[in-house]
Design an enzyme around this catalytic site. Structure first.
Site, PDB file in Angstrom:
ATOM      1  N   LYS A  46       0.911  -1.077   0.144  1.00 21.32           N
ATOM      2  CA  LYS A  46      -0.027  -0.111  -0.012  1.00 21.32           C
ATOM      3  C   LYS A  46       0.912   1.114   0.005  1.00 21.32           C
ATOM      4  O   LYS A  46       1.911   1.265   0.518  1.00 21.32           O
ATOM      5  CB  LYS A  46      -0.843  -0.054   1.295  1.00 21.32           C
ATOM      6  CG  LYS A  46      -1.975   0.775   1.100  1.00 21.32           C
ATOM      7  CD  LYS A  46      -3.300  -0.137   0.357  1.00 21.32           C
ATOM      8  CE  LYS A  46      -4.470   0.605   0.428  1.00 21.32           C
ATOM      9  NZ  LYS A  46      -5.525  -0.282   0.223  1.00 21.32           N
TER      10      LYS A  46
HETATM   11  N1  GLU Z   1      -7.355   0.026  -2.857  1.00 22.78           N
HETATM   12  C1  GLU Z   1      -8.034  -1.215  -3.251  1.00 22.78           C
HETATM   13  C2  GLU Z   1      -7.901  -1.993  -1.978  1.00 22.78           C
HETATM   14  O1  GLU Z   1      -7.842  -1.631  -0.949  1.00 22.78           O
HETATM   15  C3  GLU Z   1      -7.624  -1.711  -4.566  1.00 22.78           C
HETATM   16  C4  GLU Z   1      -6.278  -2.229  -4.603  1.00 22.78           C
HETATM   17  C5  GLU Z   1      -5.901  -2.804  -5.854  1.00 22.78           C
HETATM   18  O2  GLU Z   1      -6.582  -2.799  -7.031  1.00 22.78           O
HETATM   19  O3  GLU Z   1      -4.789  -2.965  -6.094  1.00 22.78           O
HETATM   20  O4  GLU Z   1      -8.093  -3.496  -2.197  1.00 22.78           O
END
Ligand code: GLU
Length: 414
Positions: free
Chosen positions: A100
């Site tokens: 993240k």
């Molecule tokens: N931000 C989204 C999540 O928390 C999507 C992450 C992604 O598509 O890599 O799952």
């Protein structure tokens, strides 16, 4: 938050008696990248920003996870969010690890030009930290397809002349025109609805008879609302950071969706009563959908809530004290790592399309998404029965079992 996230994982690790070596590895992220970088504002001022990319684990494949732009972004939050991505990707069977990132910023306070310079500079400074086979960012709170397009373009511009198709997979959640996937924008909300439908099957309810309230009307909450209303659910309350709207007969969701698209908020929509924000938690519903930020369902709010199921569209919306209260009342909580996995699942489809250069039809995207979400829900329900535990513990148990199996086979280097 990272501590709280670790507690969730340790509880499930106890239940399945996870190898202590794997526990140690999964308790800390593999890489923590912190970047301070300058951006020229429209006023001529140069301002420094702080950005993060936390790569939690890449046992199963490249690191994968969103980028968040929010004033509360800090190292602790991003570490928790990165760990959740590892467990989410493992749970739904994707060939990805977890990561993240984020920038501590309120994007609403900046112009399009400023945001573009910020995204490009941050991407450039990330350098080889990201890549289609290394680490693949995506949208999260405060970021969108336009920003993903800028990331891809920046990466492509410094990548040399080759690999023009496959390098598009450096980031997912792009605009369809730029190499994104049909169905990606609505995917997280769609996945939340599939999870709710699965719960209905599990408990013998009809989806079309549910009364629902939603906290958050951004990408996830608004698409969930739109799709749930199409299925006949009665959405009786919706909140965002500007207002909380209530109509016991059910809000006119298509009209609210259109209004929110145009105004970027729900305040001022005249088709419903505006109520005090805290009242959202007093309205009796069948399903409550937290689709905003973490730590929203606190102990105090949980005491006041009356619902049968919570489907966690946001990451980490329920505090552990809140969860204890709700489980004590017999409320089912479909956990974030299962409920909101639709986004990363369709990110995976986008990445496959970028690799092959072939676009999928939207109904293929939706069908495969449903299969993956339902299959994961089936596994969680079976594990829940086997271990006699909550949906969250069962989801972690399924996820950790897959990680442990791969560690068992690969071993730990050297
Ligand atoms: N931000 C989204 C999540 O928390 C999507 C992450 C992604 O598509 O890599 O799952």
């Amino acid at each position: 938050m990272h501590e709280a996230a670790n507690r969730q994982f340790q509880r499930a690790a106890d239940l399945i008696d996870l190898n202590p070596d794997y526990r140690k590895i999964l308790s800390e992220p593999e890489n923590e990248v912190v970047i301070n970088f300058p951006v020229r504002l429209d006023s001529g001022e140069m301002r420094m920003f702080k950005g993060y990319r936390i790569q939690h684990n890449n046992l199963l494949g490249p690191f994968k996870g969103g980028l968040r732009f929010h004033p509360d972004v800090d190292l602790d939050e991003v570490k928790a969010l990165a760990a959740w991505m590892t467990f989410k990707c493992s749970l739904v069977g994707l060939p990805y690890g977890g990561a993240k990132g984020g920038v501590t910023i309120n994007p609403r306070e900046y112009s399009d030009g400023e945001l573009q310079r910020l995204v490009r500079r941050f991407t450039h400074q990330l350098g080889d930290t990201i890549g289609p086979e290394i680490d693949i960012p995506a949208p999260d709170v405060g970021t969108n397809a336009k920003m993903m397009d800028w990331i891809m373009d920046t990466y492509a511009n410094v990548s040399g002349p080759g690999g023009r198709q496959q390098l598009k997979g450096v980031v997912t959640g792009k605009s369809v025109e730029v190499g994104g996937s049909l169905g990606r924008e609505a995917a997280t909300g769609q996945g939340v609805l599939y999870a709710l439908r699965h719960w209905c099957g599990e408990t013998g309810q009809r989806l079309s008879e549910l009364r629902v309230s939603i906290q958050g009307f951004g990408n996830v909450g608004s698409h969930f609302a739109r799709l749930a209303a199409l299925e006949g659910c009665r959405v009786v309350a919706v909140a965002d950071h500007t207002a909380t709207l209530h109509d016991d007969e059910g809000l006119d969701i298509p009209a609210l969706f259109a209004y929110a698209r145009e105004n970027r908020m729900i305040k001022g929509f005249d088709g419903a009563d505006e109520i005090d924000t805290e009242k959202l938690f007093d309205i009796a519903v069948d399903a409550f959908i937290p689709a905003a930020l973490e730590n929203q369902v606190t102990e105090e709010r949980a005491e006041r809530m009356s619902c049968r199921v919570i489907v966690e569209a946001a990451n980490g919306p329920t505090t552990s004290a809140g969860e204890d209260v709700l489980l004590g009342k017999g409320v089912d909580i479909i956990p974030d790592v299962l409920a909101n996995a639709g986004g990363v699942v369709v990110s995976y489809f986008e990445w496959l399309q970028n690799q092959s250069g072939r676009a999928w039809r939207v109904d293929d995207v939706d069908t495969r998404l449903r299969e993956i979400i339902w299959d994961a829900n089936d596994k969680v329900v079976a594990m829940k029965e086997e271990l006699n535990c909550s949906h969250r513990d069962a989801a972690y148990a399924v996820s950790l079992s897959r990680l442990a199996d791969v560690y068992d086979r690969r071993g730990i280097f050297p």
